[in-house]
Structures are given as structure tokens and as C-alpha cells.
Design a protein around this motif. Structure first.
Motif, mmCIF file in Angstrom:
data_model
loop_
_atom_site.group_PDB
_atom_site.id
_atom_site.type_symbol
_atom_site.label_atom_id
_atom_site.label_comp_id
_atom_site.label_asym_id
_atom_site.label_seq_id
_atom_site.Cartn_x
_atom_site.Cartn_y
_atom_site.Cartn_z
ATOM 1 N N GLY A 96 0.816 -1.205 0.000
ATOM 2 C CA GLY A 96 0.000 0.000 0.000
ATOM 3 C C GLY A 96 0.850 1.254 0.000
ATOM 4 N N THR A 97 0.257 2.339 0.459
ATOM 5 C CA THR A 97 0.892 3.652 0.460
ATOM 6 C C THR A 97 1.454 3.967 1.837
ATOM 7 O OG1 THR A 97 -0.655 4.441 -1.222
ATOM 8 C CG2 THR A 97 0.519 6.111 0.051
ATOM 9 N N LEU B 37 -2.480 0.428 4.244
ATOM 10 C CA LEU B 37 -1.835 -0.871 4.085
ATOM 11 C C LEU B 37 -2.865 -1.990 4.133
ATOM 12 C CD1 LEU B 37 1.284 -0.422 6.401
ATOM 13 C CD2 LEU B 37 1.244 -0.372 3.903
ATOM 14 N N GLN B 38 -2.607 -3.016 3.359
ATOM 15 C CA GLN B 38 -3.436 -4.212 3.361
ATOM 16 C C GLN B 38 -2.540 -5.436 3.387
ATOM 17 O OE1 GLN B 38 -5.202 -5.497 -0.390
ATOM 18 N NE2 GLN B 38 -4.187 -3.794 -1.449
ATOM 19 N N ARG B 39 -3.083 -6.519 3.873
ATOM 20 C CA ARG B 39 -2.384 -7.799 3.830
ATOM 21 C C ARG B 39 -2.695 -8.467 2.503
ATOM 22 N NH1 ARG B 39 -3.675 -12.978 7.786
ATOM 23 N NH2 ARG B 39 -1.860 -14.261 7.244
ATOM 24 N N VAL B 40 -1.654 -8.843 1.770
ATOM 25 C CA VAL B 40 -1.821 -9.473 0.465
ATOM 26 C C VAL B 40 -1.392 -10.927 0.565
ATOM 27 C CG1 VAL B 40 -1.109 -9.483 -1.946
ATOM 28 C CG2 VAL B 40 -1.458 -7.314 -0.766
ATOM 29 N N ILE B 41 -2.314 -11.825 0.233
ATOM 30 C CA ILE B 41 -2.027 -13.256 0.186
ATOM 31 C C ILE B 41 -2.125 -13.684 -1.271
ATOM 32 C CG2 ILE B 41 -2.715 -15.547 0.987
ATOM 33 C CD1 ILE B 41 -4.012 -14.217 3.386
ATOM 34 N N LYS C 124 -11.769 -7.371 3.339
ATOM 35 C CA LYS C 124 -10.703 -7.429 4.336
ATOM 36 C C LYS C 124 -10.403 -6.032 4.873
ATOM 37 C CE LYS C 124 -7.042 -7.170 0.832
ATOM 38 N NZ LYS C 124 -5.909 -7.902 0.228
ATOM 39 N N PRO C 125 -9.829 -5.949 6.071
ATOM 40 C CA PRO C 125 -9.531 -4.640 6.649
ATOM 41 C C PRO C 125 -8.243 -4.041 6.095
ATOM 42 C CG PRO C 125 -8.896 -6.363 8.175
ATOM 43 C CD PRO C 125 -9.559 -7.055 7.010
ATOM 44 N N PHE C 126 -8.258 -2.743 5.893
ATOM 45 C CA PHE C 126 -7.075 -1.958 5.573
ATOM 46 C C PHE C 126 -6.703 -1.168 6.824
ATOM 47 C CE2 PHE C 126 -8.349 -3.100 1.463
ATOM 48 C CZ PHE C 126 -7.440 -2.679 0.510
ATOM 49 N N PHE C 127 -5.415 -0.915 6.993
ATOM 50 C CA PHE C 127 -5.028 0.056 8.016
ATOM 51 C C PHE C 127 -4.938 1.413 7.339
ATOM 52 C CE2 PHE C 127 -1.893 2.716 10.131
ATOM 53 C CZ PHE C 127 -2.419 2.757 11.416
ATOM 54 N N ILE C 128 -5.748 2.355 7.787
ATOM 55 C CA ILE C 128 -5.762 3.707 7.240
ATOM 56 C C ILE C 128 -5.362 4.674 8.354
ATOM 57 C CG2 ILE C 128 -7.112 5.470 6.064
ATOM 58 C CD1 ILE C 128 -6.840 2.912 4.465
ATOM 59 N N GLY C 129 -4.298 5.416 8.143
ATOM 60 C CA GLY C 129 -3.859 6.336 9.183
ATOM 61 C C GLY C 129 -2.826 7.320 8.668
ATOM 62 N N ARG C 130 -2.087 7.911 9.594
ATOM 63 C CA ARG C 130 -1.061 8.887 9.247
ATOM 64 C C ARG C 130 -0.077 9.011 10.406
ATOM 65 N NH1 ARG C 130 -3.140 14.660 8.394
ATOM 66 N NH2 ARG C 130 -0.951 15.104 8.858
ATOM 67 N N PHE C 131 1.102 9.537 10.098
ATOM 68 C CA PHE C 131 2.100 9.795 11.131
ATOM 69 C C PHE C 131 1.833 11.164 11.755
ATOM 70 C CE2 PHE C 131 4.378 6.586 8.666
ATOM 71 C CZ PHE C 131 4.970 5.825 9.665
ATOM 72 N N ARG D 257 -10.085 -12.407 9.378
ATOM 73 C CA ARG D 257 -10.151 -12.083 10.799
ATOM 74 C C ARG D 257 -8.775 -11.889 11.429
ATOM 75 N NH1 ARG D 257 -10.970 -17.239 9.676
ATOM 76 N NH2 ARG D 257 -9.992 -18.917 10.881
ATOM 77 N N ASN D 258 -7.726 -12.436 10.817
ATOM 78 C CA ASN D 258 -6.379 -12.300 11.371
ATOM 79 C C ASN D 258 -5.560 -11.204 10.686
ATOM 80 O OD1 ASN D 258 -6.715 -14.474 13.201
ATOM 81 N ND2 ASN D 258 -6.280 -15.942 11.575
ATOM 82 N N ASP D 259 -6.151 -10.512 9.716
ATOM 83 C CA ASP D 259 -5.386 -9.513 8.963
ATOM 84 C C ASP D 259 -4.939 -8.345 9.833
ATOM 85 O OD1 ASP D 259 -5.961 -11.172 6.877
ATOM 86 O OD2 ASP D 259 -6.579 -9.580 5.502
#
Length: 318
Positions: free
Chosen positions: A49-50, A58-62, A70-77, A150-152
Motif C-alpha cells: 500500500g501507500t 496498508l493491506q495484507r496481500v495473500i 478485508k480490513p485496511f489500516f488507514i492512518g497517518r504519522f 479475521r487475522n489480517d
């Protein structure tokens, strides 16, 4: 039910990772631990991801597994009290949420309109029931997709904690060590079970074919076309190959090295067949050129599968 819908729409509670590094180094370390692009070149599990200071997605890619829910993590620093904090939440992709909202909203409208029509005419009673059924299908599909992934969140948590060297006492409660432990545990990959099932199925079908003597079966509007083996030798070869396939299935399940090598043998054999078959067959006529093109495409696909299979070496042992 409404709480579940709310959680699907908003995602998880906000989570934070306090980095052990400065802003620039934190961004670079997380970027180095992930990939910018994944599909269709991913041959092993990765986070993709970016990664920028003002946006992290970010995403988990299998490999070979797709899941729109599936869930993505969306955030910022963020810079806070002299420390760098990665803050965000785990949630579905916005496009998927908008599509599902449109899907369920339209079906709800159809259900209401169908109910009104059913009151006026009993013949229309199936319309609201069909709309409700489709709504249930959409909700069930979303729930199933979330169950598969569920484990992503735990897996992505482990990746980000490792890259930023987050200390256990600086993580938010939802980021406990248990999540990272789940992500890092040596569970059997899903593809092992999938391939074991496929090889077992094909092996059993081949044995049934060899015993019955039926090589192919094709059904059509004019009836069934059954082709039998030309001789007993071909039946024995088919049976032996099917038994070998069951052996490979057992080897894959037990993650034995010979099964990993067998995968390359099967891929190579299929690619050779894809190339030679269109050239030697005499019944193709004008379809020979398309068959050759299709064979070439099959070889490209086989090479891609070979790259992916090569990356799975660490799952097999001597």
C-alpha cells in the motif's frame, strides 16, 4: 445487528503505534517493510500500500487470494510530545463500503416498494421477499469476507510494530502482544489445505475414471457424449497417475519437499503440453492459430504460478 453495521462502516477503534525513531526514519522503515504494489506480481504474503507521512494505507496481500471485505489500516504519522506516532484504524476500503451501502439501500427501497405492491396485489408478494433475501446475501457475504480476514489486523499490527520497533508498553490496549503473537505463529497456510483438497479430488476422479473406463464425459442439449479409453494400457497409466496425485496431495498436506518439487514437474509438463498439443493435433483446422496463442498464454500463466510456487519453499521440509 445495527452495532455490527456500525462497526463495518466505521471500522475498529483508533489505534496508535509510538515509533522508536524520528519522522523521516519511521516513514522510510515502514516503507521498506512493505510493498508499493502487490497485484498481480506478489508471490508471497506481504503488506502492500501507500506509506507517506500524511497518509498510510496498508493491506495484507495473500497470493491468489482476493477478499474485498478485508480490513485496511488507514492512518497517518503524527508528531506528539516529541515522539512520532502512527495513528489510524482498521477498516474496509471506502469503495467497498459505498458499494455495499448503495446495494443495501437499493434493496431496502425495493423491499418497501414491493411490500406496497404486495398489499395491492398478492401476485407481487415474492418481490419484497426476494429483496430481503438479496439483502441477507449481501450481509452474509460481508460477514464471510470479514471472517476469512479475521487475522489480517493482527498480521498488519505485527508488521508495523516490527518496522517501527514499538515497545510493548507504548502500544494501545488493542495492540497487545497477543495480536502480534497470533500473526507470528507458525500456522499452516491456507493454500496447503486448498491444494491438498484439489489434488485429492483430481486423484479420486482419475481413479474412478480408470476403474470405470470412461475417459471423458460431455453433456449437451442433444445428449451425453461418453469417450472410453482406447485400451487397458491407457487406463492403467491414468490410474497410476491418479494414485501418484494422491501421493502428492499427502505430501503437500505434510509439507514434504518432494511435493514441492512435484509441483514444478506438473507445471513443466502442462506448459510443454500447451505448446506441443496445438502443433501436432490434426483436428484443429482453422482453430490452430488461436490454439497456439492460447497455449502461449497458458505458458505465461504457468511461469507466474511457478514464481509463486518457488516462493513457497520455506513451507516445505526435507
Amino acid at each position: 445487528m445495527f452495532r455490527w453495521i456500525k462497526n463495518v462502516w466505521t471500522g475498529s477503534e483508533p489505534v496508535e503505534f509510538v515509533s522508536a525513531f524520528g519522522m523521516n526514519e519511521s516513514v522510510e522503515r515502514l516503507r521498506a517493510a512493505t510493498r508499493r504494489w502487490s497485484f498481480p506480481f506478489a508471490t508471497q504474503e506481504c503488506a502492500a500500500g501507500t506509506v507517506k507521512e500524511n497518509r498510510v494505507s496498508l493491506q495484507r496481500v495473500i497470493p491468489m487470494v482476493g477478499n474485498s471485505f478485508k480490513p485496511f489500516f488507514i492512518g497517518r504519522f503524527e508528531q506528539r510530545q516529541g515522539k512520532v506516532v502512527l495513528r489510524g484504524r482498521f477498516t474496509m476500503m471506502l469503495l467497498v463500503k459505498v458499494f455495499m451501502a448503495f446495494w443495501l439501500g437499493m434493496l431496502a427501497s425495493f423491499a418497501v416498494a414491493g411490500s406496497v405492491a404486495a398489499v395491492a396485489s398478492p401476485k407481487a408478494a415474492m418481490f419484497p421477499l426476494a429483496a430481503v433475501g438479496m439483502m441477507g446475501f449481501g450481509v452474509g457475504l460481508t460477514a464471510l469476507g470479514q471472517w476469512f480476514s479475521r487475522n489480517d489486523a493482527a498480521w498488519l499490527t505485527h508488521v508495523m510494530r516490527t518496522a517501527l520497533q514499538v515497545l510493548p508498553d507504548t502500544a494501545t490496549p488493542s495492540q497487545g502482544a497477543g495480536l502480534a503473537g497470533q500473526a507470528a505463529s507458525g500456522k499452516t497456510p491456507v493454500f496447503i489445505y486448498t491444494l491438498t483438497g484439489l489434488f485429492t479430488l483430481f486423484g479420486l476422479l482419475g481413479i474412478i475414471s480408470a476403474i470405470s473406463g470412461i475417459q471423458t464425459y460431455r453433456g449437451g442439449p442433444d445428449g451425453a457424449v461418453i469417450t472410453h479409453y482406447a485400451n487397458d494400457t491407457l487406463r492403467m497409466v491414468a490410474g497410476a497417475g491418479s494414485i501418484a496425485m494422491l501421493g502428492v496431495a499427502l505430501g503437500i498436506y505434510r509439507r514434504m519437499l518432494f511435493a514441492w518439487w512435484s509441483g514444478f514437474v506438473l507445471l513443466a509438463a502442462s506448459m510443454v503440453y500447451s505448446i506441443i498439443s496445438p502443433l501436432v493435433r490434426t483436428d484443429l483446422g482453422d482453430a490452430r492459430v488461436p490454439a497456439v496463442v492460447f497455449g502461449g498464454i497458458s505458458v505465461v500463466i504457468g511461469v507466474f504460478w511457478g514464481r509463486w510456487w518457488h516462493a513457497q519453499r520455506h513451507h516445505f521440509h526435507d
